[in-house]
Enzyme design. Structure first.
Site, mmCIF file in Angstrom:
data_model
loop_
_atom_site.group_PDB
_atom_site.id
_atom_site.type_symbol
_atom_site.label_atom_id
_atom_site.label_comp_id
_atom_site.label_asym_id
_atom_site.label_seq_id
_atom_site.Cartn_x
_atom_site.Cartn_y
_atom_site.Cartn_z
ATOM 1 N N ARG A 27 8.171 -5.566 8.859
ATOM 2 C CA ARG A 27 7.420 -4.940 10.101
ATOM 3 C C ARG A 27 8.136 -5.578 11.269
ATOM 4 O O ARG A 27 8.690 -4.777 12.250
ATOM 5 C CB ARG A 27 5.967 -5.358 10.297
ATOM 6 N N ASN A 45 1.516 -2.550 8.248
ATOM 7 C CA ASN A 45 1.357 -2.489 6.891
ATOM 8 C C ASN A 45 0.317 -1.688 6.483
ATOM 9 O O ASN A 45 -0.598 -1.608 7.416
ATOM 10 C CB ASN A 45 1.228 -3.891 6.404
#
Length: 100
Positions: A27, A45
């Site tokens: 991320r 996520n």
């Protein structure tokens, strides 16, 4: 007027990345790359172990980001990437969103 022509030529995609992509800074890496390329959107996520993102910007730049996502950061093992057009209205920046 340039704003409307820019948004008219922008490409926006929703992306799902599969593989070893959580717990490997995917991320953060995605956000850093998207910001470097000047893209709008977000990344998060998902509880199913994938990473989801939306990228919006110049079509060639979005395509560049998709190619980067197929590799990911050094510790990631990307086994699949699905991309589909998106109509999502985005803010002016790229952001990290919480897991969903």
């Amino acid at each position: 007027m340039s704003t409307s022509s820019e948004s008219a030529s922008a490409k926006t995609v929703n992306v799902r990345v599969k593989g070893v992509v959580q717990g490997v800074f995917y991320r953060k890496w995605t956000a850093e790359n998207a910001k470097e390329l000047g893209l709008k959107g977000w990344v998060r996520n998902r509880r199913d172990g994938t990473v989801e993102a939306v990228f919006s910007g110049d079509p060639q730049v979005v395509d560049n980001m998709l190619e980067r996502c197929k590799r990911g950061p050094p510790a990631a093992v990307v086994t699949g990437l699905e991309s589909s057009p998106s109509q999502e209205i985005l803010g002016e920046a790229f952001e990290l969103k919480p897991t969903c």
